[in-house]
Design a protein around this motif. Sequence first.
Motif, PDB file in Angstrom:
ATOM      1  N   GLY A  30       3.734 -14.361 -30.529  1.00 12.20           N
ATOM      2  CA  GLY A  30       4.541 -14.832 -29.406  1.00 12.20           C
ATOM      3  C   GLY A  30       4.834 -13.759 -28.373  1.00 12.20           C
ATOM      4  O   GLY A  30       5.251 -14.078 -27.256  1.00 12.20           O
ATOM      5  N   ASN A  31       4.631 -12.503 -28.704  1.00 11.51           N
ATOM      6  CA  ASN A  31       4.857 -11.401 -27.764  1.00 11.51           C
ATOM      7  C   ASN A  31       3.611 -11.056 -26.956  1.00 11.51           C
ATOM      8  O   ASN A  31       3.642 -10.110 -26.155  1.00 11.51           O
ATOM      9  N   SER A  53       2.475 -15.177 -22.625  1.00 12.42           N
ATOM     10  CA  SER A  53       3.312 -15.222 -23.827  1.00 12.42           C
ATOM     11  C   SER A  53       4.368 -16.311 -23.762  1.00 12.42           C
ATOM     12  O   SER A  53       4.784 -16.835 -24.795  1.00 12.42           O
ATOM     13  N   ARG A  72      -0.168 -22.975 -28.273  1.00 11.57           N
ATOM     14  CA  ARG A  72       0.279 -21.983 -29.248  1.00 11.57           C
ATOM     15  C   ARG A  72       1.464 -22.531 -30.023  1.00 11.57           C
ATOM     16  O   ARG A  72       2.259 -23.299 -29.492  1.00 11.57           O
ATOM     17  N   ASN A  74       4.235 -20.652 -31.980  1.00 13.91           N
ATOM     18  CA  ASN A  74       4.750 -19.327 -32.348  1.00 13.91           C
ATOM     19  C   ASN A  74       5.366 -19.331 -33.742  1.00 13.91           C
ATOM     20  O   ASN A  74       5.343 -18.305 -34.435  1.00 13.91           O
ATOM     21  N   ASN A  77       2.636 -18.663 -35.828  1.00 18.73           N
ATOM     22  CA  ASN A  77       1.865 -17.483 -35.407  1.00 18.73           C
ATOM     23  C   ASN A  77       0.392 -17.830 -35.218  1.00 18.73           C
ATOM     24  O   ASN A  77      -0.514 -17.074 -35.611  1.00 18.73           O
ATOM     25  N   ARG A 102       1.699  -9.292 -21.637  1.00 12.42           N
ATOM     26  CA  ARG A 102       2.223 -10.590 -22.045  1.00 12.42           C
ATOM     27  C   ARG A 102       2.468 -11.554 -20.909  1.00 12.42           C
ATOM     28  O   ARG A 102       2.480 -12.770 -21.122  1.00 12.42           O
TER      29      ARG A 102
END
Length: 125
Positions: A30-31, A53, A72, A74, A77, A102
């Motif tokens: 997520g970063n 991000s 995505r 998060n 992951n 990001r």
Amino acid sequence: QLQLVESGGGLVQPGGSLRLSCAASGFILGNYAIGWFRQAPGKEREGVSCMDSSAWRTNYAASVKGRFTISRDNAKNTIYLQMNSLKPEDTAVYYCAASGRRNYCDLRDTSYTNWGQGTQVAVSS
């Protein structure tokens, strides 16, 4: 150890769909900005899609726009590439990648520092 592992590739008929997954370990995905790339035999690697991000910015190669969707999760992951209306010219090894930049969504592979090993997608009747 930072690692990205793709899955979900395979053989599909033209017009079919596949969903690629890319699971990260050793770092918080997520970063990072994320990207999907592909490389067909005899061709250079090309950017397919990217997402920053925060998931505010996405971008797609013209050849896949309207057919592919990047996402995505998060909490898991993991990033995904949903591929619909597949064509023979989508045949390639697909790679996921993560970038520490990001806030950028970049289809240039030089922005990415972490790469998966690739998963083969073949579109053929």
